[in-house]
Design a protein around this motif. Sequence first.
Motif, PDB file in Angstrom:
ATOM      1  N   MET A   1       7.799  42.226  -3.498  1.00  0.00           N
ATOM      2  CA  MET A   1       8.376  43.575  -3.602  1.00  0.00           C
ATOM      3  C   MET A   1       9.242  43.884  -2.392  1.00  0.00           C
ATOM      4  O   MET A   1       8.945  43.441  -1.283  1.00  0.00           O
ATOM      5  N   GLU A   2      10.277  44.656  -2.631  1.00  0.00           N
ATOM      6  CA  GLU A   2      11.186  44.950  -1.530  1.00  0.00           C
ATOM      7  C   GLU A   2      10.884  46.278  -0.839  1.00  0.00           C
ATOM      8  O   GLU A   2      11.384  46.546   0.246  1.00  0.00           O
ATOM      9  N   ALA A   3      10.065  47.099  -1.469  1.00  0.00           N
ATOM     10  CA  ALA A   3       9.803  48.434  -0.922  1.00  0.00           C
ATOM     11  C   ALA A   3       9.248  48.331   0.504  1.00  0.00           C
ATOM     12  O   ALA A   3       8.435  47.458   0.807  1.00  0.00           O
ATOM     13  N   SER A   4       9.715  49.220   1.386  1.00  0.00           N
ATOM     14  CA  SER A   4       9.371  49.111   2.801  1.00  0.00           C
ATOM     15  C   SER A   4       7.885  49.383   3.052  1.00  0.00           C
ATOM     16  O   SER A   4       7.299  48.839   3.981  1.00  0.00           O
ATOM     17  N   ASN A   5       7.294  50.235   2.185  1.00  0.00           N
ATOM     18  CA  ASN A   5       5.881  50.560   2.448  1.00  0.00           C
ATOM     19  C   ASN A   5       4.939  49.402   2.155  1.00  0.00           C
ATOM     20  O   ASN A   5       3.736  49.500   2.391  1.00  0.00           O
ATOM     21  N   THR A   6       5.463  48.310   1.657  1.00  0.00           N
ATOM     22  CA  THR A   6       4.599  47.161   1.380  1.00  0.00           C
ATOM     23  C   THR A   6       4.167  46.475   2.679  1.00  0.00           C
ATOM     24  O   THR A   6       3.130  45.828   2.730  1.00  0.00           O
ATOM     25  N   VAL A   7       4.988  46.634   3.798  1.00  0.00           N
ATOM     26  CA  VAL A   7       4.661  45.972   5.073  1.00  0.00           C
ATOM     27  C   VAL A   7       3.322  46.486   5.593  1.00  0.00           C
ATOM     28  O   VAL A   7       2.459  45.726   6.038  1.00  0.00           O
ATOM     29  N   GLU A   8       3.135  47.825   5.483  1.00  0.00           N
ATOM     30  CA  GLU A   8       1.883  48.415   5.978  1.00  0.00           C
ATOM     31  C   GLU A   8       0.688  47.825   5.234  1.00  0.00           C
ATOM     32  O   GLU A   8      -0.348  47.533   5.817  1.00  0.00           O
ATOM     33  N   LEU A   9       0.894  47.631   3.908  1.00  0.00           N
ATOM     34  CA  LEU A   9      -0.211  47.098   3.114  1.00  0.00           C
ATOM     35  C   LEU A   9      -0.496  45.649   3.495  1.00  0.00           C
ATOM     36  O   LEU A   9      -1.645  45.236   3.598  1.00  0.00           O
ATOM     37  N   LEU A  10       0.570  44.913   3.773  1.00  0.00           N
ATOM     38  CA  LEU A  10       0.373  43.510   4.177  1.00  0.00           C
ATOM     39  C   LEU A  10      -0.340  43.448   5.529  1.00  0.00           C
ATOM     40  O   LEU A  10      -1.205  42.601   5.756  1.00  0.00           O
ATOM     41  N   LEU A  11       0.038  44.367   6.421  1.00  0.00           N
ATOM     42  CA  LEU A  11      -0.617  44.406   7.723  1.00  0.00           C
ATOM     43  C   LEU A  11      -2.098  44.734   7.559  1.00  0.00           C
ATOM     44  O   LEU A  11      -2.957  44.154   8.222  1.00  0.00           O
ATOM     45  N   ASP A  12      -2.367  45.648   6.611  1.00  0.00           N
ATOM     46  CA  ASP A  12      -3.767  45.978   6.320  1.00  0.00           C
ATOM     47  C   ASP A  12      -4.517  44.727   5.891  1.00  0.00           C
ATOM     48  O   ASP A  12      -5.681  44.526   6.243  1.00  0.00           O
ATOM     49  N   LEU A  13      -3.828  43.925   5.109  1.00  0.00           N
ATOM     50  CA  LEU A  13      -4.482  42.736   4.544  1.00  0.00           C
ATOM     51  C   LEU A  13      -4.706  41.638   5.588  1.00  0.00           C
ATOM     52  O   LEU A  13      -5.406  40.666   5.327  1.00  0.00           O
TER      53      LEU A  13
ATOM     54  N   ARG B   1       8.985  38.650   5.652  1.00  0.00           N
ATOM     55  CA  ARG B   1       9.531  40.003   5.634  1.00  0.00           C
ATOM     56  C   ARG B   1      10.432  40.272   6.850  1.00  0.00           C
ATOM     57  O   ARG B   1      11.245  41.169   6.858  1.00  0.00           O
ATOM     58  N   LYS B   2      10.248  39.486   7.967  1.00  0.00           N
ATOM     59  CA  LYS B   2      11.023  39.617   9.222  1.00  0.00           C
ATOM     60  C   LYS B   2      11.064  41.069   9.694  1.00  0.00           C
ATOM     61  O   LYS B   2      12.115  41.604  10.043  1.00  0.00           O
ATOM     62  N   SER B   3       9.940  41.690   9.705  1.00  0.00           N
ATOM     63  CA  SER B   3       9.887  43.105  10.040  1.00  0.00           C
ATOM     64  C   SER B   3       9.473  43.292  11.513  1.00  0.00           C
ATOM     65  O   SER B   3       8.490  42.675  11.961  1.00  0.00           O
ATOM     66  N   ALA B   4      10.224  44.131  12.231  1.00  0.00           N
ATOM     67  CA  ALA B   4       9.884  44.426  13.627  1.00  0.00           C
ATOM     68  C   ALA B   4       8.531  45.111  13.719  1.00  0.00           C
ATOM     69  O   ALA B   4       7.820  44.992  14.721  1.00  0.00           O
TER      70      ALA B   4
ATOM     71  N   GLU C   1      -0.854  30.210  12.061  1.00  0.00           N
ATOM     72  CA  GLU C   1      -0.187  31.067  11.069  1.00  0.00           C
ATOM     73  C   GLU C   1       0.229  32.390  11.703  1.00  0.00           C
ATOM     74  O   GLU C   1       1.303  32.917  11.429  1.00  0.00           O
ATOM     75  N   VAL C   2      -0.636  32.920  12.566  1.00  0.00           N
ATOM     76  CA  VAL C   2      -0.326  34.201  13.223  1.00  0.00           C
ATOM     77  C   VAL C   2       0.914  34.026  14.107  1.00  0.00           C
ATOM     78  O   VAL C   2       1.849  34.836  14.066  1.00  0.00           O
ATOM     79  N   PHE C   3       0.891  32.925  14.897  1.00  0.00           N
ATOM     80  CA  PHE C   3       2.051  32.681  15.762  1.00  0.00           C
ATOM     81  C   PHE C   3       3.314  32.446  14.930  1.00  0.00           C
ATOM     82  O   PHE C   3       4.392  32.901  15.270  1.00  0.00           O
ATOM     83  N   ALA C   4       3.121  31.720  13.837  1.00  0.00           N
ATOM     84  CA  ALA C   4       4.285  31.442  12.976  1.00  0.00           C
ATOM     85  C   ALA C   4       4.842  32.733  12.398  1.00  0.00           C
ATOM     86  O   ALA C   4       6.059  32.919  12.308  1.00  0.00           O
ATOM     87  N   ALA C   5       3.945  33.643  12.012  1.00  0.00           N
ATOM     88  CA  ALA C   5       4.382  34.929  11.463  1.00  0.00           C
ATOM     89  C   ALA C   5       5.152  35.713  12.523  1.00  0.00           C
ATOM     90  O   ALA C   5       6.175  36.347  12.233  1.00  0.00           O
ATOM     91  N   LEU C   6       4.631  35.635  13.735  1.00  0.00           N
ATOM     92  CA  LEU C   6       5.293  36.324  14.832  1.00  0.00           C
ATOM     93  C   LEU C   6       6.698  35.744  15.030  1.00  0.00           C
ATOM     94  O   LEU C   6       7.682  36.479  15.199  1.00  0.00           O
ATOM     95  N   ALA C   7       6.741  34.418  15.016  1.00  0.00           N
ATOM     96  CA  ALA C   7       8.034  33.761  15.199  1.00  0.00           C
ATOM     97  C   ALA C   7       8.981  34.089  14.059  1.00  0.00           C
ATOM     98  O   ALA C   7      10.161  34.369  14.275  1.00  0.00           O
ATOM     99  N   ALA C   8       8.427  34.086  12.857  1.00  0.00           N
ATOM    100  CA  ALA C   8       9.274  34.310  11.684  1.00  0.00           C
ATOM    101  C   ALA C   8       9.877  35.699  11.661  1.00  0.00           C
ATOM    102  O   ALA C   8      10.920  35.916  11.051  1.00  0.00           O
ATOM    103  N   SER C   9       9.239  36.639  12.325  1.00  0.00           N
ATOM    104  CA  SER C   9       9.794  37.998  12.332  1.00  0.00           C
ATOM    105  C   SER C   9      11.185  38.007  12.972  1.00  0.00           C
ATOM    106  O   SER C   9      11.989  38.900  12.739  1.00  0.00           O
TER     107      SER C   9
END
Lengths: 569, 480
Positions: free
Chosen positions: A422-434, A453-456, A481-489
Amino acid sequence: MDTRPPLQPDPDVDSQKLKAARELLLQFVKTAKTVRLYLANNPVHQKFLTDLFERFDLYLRAYGALRLKIKQQAFLVDGQMIYENESRQDNLAFRCYVDGISELAFHEGLTQRELVEFLDIMGSEQDPALADDDLVSLLWKRDFPHISAVVVDDLPDAGILPEAAQPKEEKLEELVKRETAAVELAAVAGPKRPEMPLTVYKLTDEEIGRLKEQLAKEQQRDAVAQLLDMLGVMLEIEEDPVSFGELLDIMGNLIGLFIERGDLAKAASCAEAASRLCDHSAKNAPAFQGRVREFLLRLGAPESLQALTVAFNRLKSIEVDQLTRYLQLLPPDAIAPMTELLGTLNSLQARKAVCDVLAQTARDKIELVAGRLRDDRWYIVRNLIYVMGRIGGPKAADYLAPLVRHSEPRVRKELVKTLDAMEASNTVELLLDLLRDRDGGVRVMALRALGRRKSARAVAPLTAMIEERQFREKALSEKLEVFAALAASGQAESMAVLARYLRGGSWWRRAEREQLRWCAAYALKQMGTPEALALLEEGSQGRNRSVQEACLAALRGTARDLMLKQARS
Amino acid sequence: MTAAIDQELLQKGKAWVNQCSILLRTAQIHDPSNVAFEQPFELFQQQLYGLQRQWGELSLRLERDALFLGEAKLKMDIDTYANFTYLIDEMKRHHVGLITFHGSLRSDELVKFVCLFASQERKGEWAFGEFEQQLKRAGVVNVAVEEYRKDQEKESLEEMIKDRKGMAKQAYAKAFAAVSEVMNNVKVGQTLHLYRARRVVQSMVDQLLQDEAALVGLTTLRCHDEYTHNHTVNVCILAMVLGQRLGYDRGMLSDLGMAALFHDLGKASISHDLLNKPTDFTEEDWRIVRRHPVLGVKTIIKLKGPTESAIKISFGAFEHHLNYDLSGYPRLPRPWDLTLFGRVIGVADCYDALTSSRVYNRVPYSPEKALKFMLAKSGKAFDPLLLKVFVNCLGIYPVGTVVLLDTGEFGVVMKVNANLDKADRPTVKIIVDEQGHAVDGDIVELDEQGQGEKAGRYFRNIVKTVDPQAYGLDVSRYFL
């Protein structure tokens, strides 16, 4: 004059005949069963048929025609019962009896081919709703030269036709007087032909060809399709709303029947014909539109869709495309019952098709799908999450938010997948929750989704996560994976955080610090930007040996493997 | 040859008889040394040997304008009609009633036989004897011929007409009863059983395949009180006659018969008083009556579902007033591909309606006037090809036509001449003798010619047709 006493029946011959007839019938019944069980090319099938034919041949040669009188559950020869079966199932006598056959006769000269075709007819199981040829009609159509049937005739034929009137004498006189003129009679005497009132038409070869083409075309005609077309036209031209409603009822019944038979293409054609009327200018009046709406509602009613499931699960031949075509015609009111299909359809492809249709139908009625997200059956919820994802938008994400806490990990995994797409911006918060999910698989999926998502907005929470005490407890693969996610942002902040971990040094918890360094080196390589690579180059040439090793491994692309190898050892 | 003739073999037999006719025509133009003779001869011989391998001895018999291979009657259709009737005529010309081809037949014998048979020289009562002698002299021993005995056939024709009249009448009455039962059930909303009607139609198909004349004759029957039932049975018969000529098999004829029998099923939902209104219809009356095609479809599909037979009935019901160019009713909003059933029933329906004296059309057309009327609308109201075939089926003097003969006798046409070249020479029953007295006269064939001095001259010729209605003549009495 023959003075000899009349011939008396020979009891021995009679009993032999009956015995032979009994055996023949027994063999007939056995063969009828066998040919249904085995394919025509099977030796058992063929042997039974040959044996039966030989027995028939012997019987007919020895005793002449075999005439079977038919009772409800028995066959009689010369008044003696030679076959009886009390069951109504698989009972040849009963099958003949219910169709009104009172006698069957097999005559001398019977061929094996006739026998095979006769067995085919007796064994045929026809869908009474589809074919209306009974046994009598099938036998009549085949017109066997050596098999005949006597059928009970229960129609009156006397006293129905009027008697023709006798010609009146004076009228005949008038006829002769007025119509005969000597001149006329003489004119046609001889071989000369009188003028004919009409001409006969010898068809040309071209005309015969055209007629033959038409006959062939008629054989190819899809009669059911034409019937549906005809009903469609009748709906279009019907001016009386009541009659219009009756026609829709007929359509509805046909749809039910087609669904029962698994012919969804035909059911869809019916529904299409009716739904076209929604846009038909001649049917704008509320009296018509109301009836069309009612009709479509009935199609989407729970019991209608239940019948659809039964047919689909029973018949493997139904094409998913036809299911889609049919469901697409249903109105939004059918959304709730349609979601039930997700719980009852056995086929994965069929459920996928339902989801796709739901996504389309519920685009403007998302709340109707959302309302079903609280269903107790996790598998339905999982499918509905997919549907919500297909609909998309912030509203969908809002409806999905509570599912972050759903008890079933498969639901949460589907949720991550959906949020990821999904492209909706509020999905980032939900992913962070997860990221805090109790299931590692879900967390990893969420991390990867966040990375993509490359979200700041992800940088700070991810950094905080690394800093947390619990991070130490995590498996190395997850840490990576956490570091990779950080890098991918791909954010400058991420770069700064990674640089800090790469260079960081302390004697306290040294092994931990080293692991974080290697993770950071790995992440920088994953980041792959000129700045990140420059940082790694710089580190590889620096004095700090451990930084140097981590950077070199990262640059060579072996950092992850080395770390995992070490962790395992 | 066994009586058990397989359908596939029968088809091969038909093809062979067809080829026989083609070969004869060729042999009348070219001699065997001509290359044009070779190809049809080789095909004929090849087919003959093929059939002999399966059947053994092969016999072709002529009986009452029909050809039989062994015991099996060969059905004529649009494809074979011209060739079959040609062969029948040729056999009659030579007075040959039976030709048997023995298994040991040689190719040279066959060539000789064909050439002698194709010879145009023999004529008249001595034709057969002369032909037989010629075959012997030519050494043709493996083809045997037997004489065609027209006098015997004539006696049996009268007996047959008498016998079949009874059977046809019974079938007609049963069809009438079956229609009445179904129409009444529709009126009171009871379950619709069509199996009785199907049985009746099947028995009518059987009769039609044997000899259609008796059944067609009954279409002259007029039952004013129950016009609709009477009309539907007539349409059923006429449609099946047309279907038979098109080459429909038993199953298709039965389906067509059922569709025709119930083409007016929708009228069961219209008040009897309106349908039998003694005065002209008002606009409103017409509006209601014109709904019967749609009502028919609704009724049959609602009560029987989409069964094969119900669908075919619905086509007949919906399309029989549409017209070939769709100018009829119901008016359609878009193009429509008419079914063949619908077109056939449309033709049969109009013909019977025109020749009937239903209540709101008190003056019925004579058969030929009805056909002329319909021909004027060929290509508009009716499929032009089907209409041509229909006219050919009914003949230029359709069954039931009253004719004045040049002998001063009056007759009723009982049977049309199968040979289109002699369509003006039907079989008639004399009803008024030369002296002008009403008689239960003979059944005579108008293609009968004199012998000797009168050779080549017909005994009787038609002078003109007469309108039976004008003299209160109910011609159906001659078919009942």
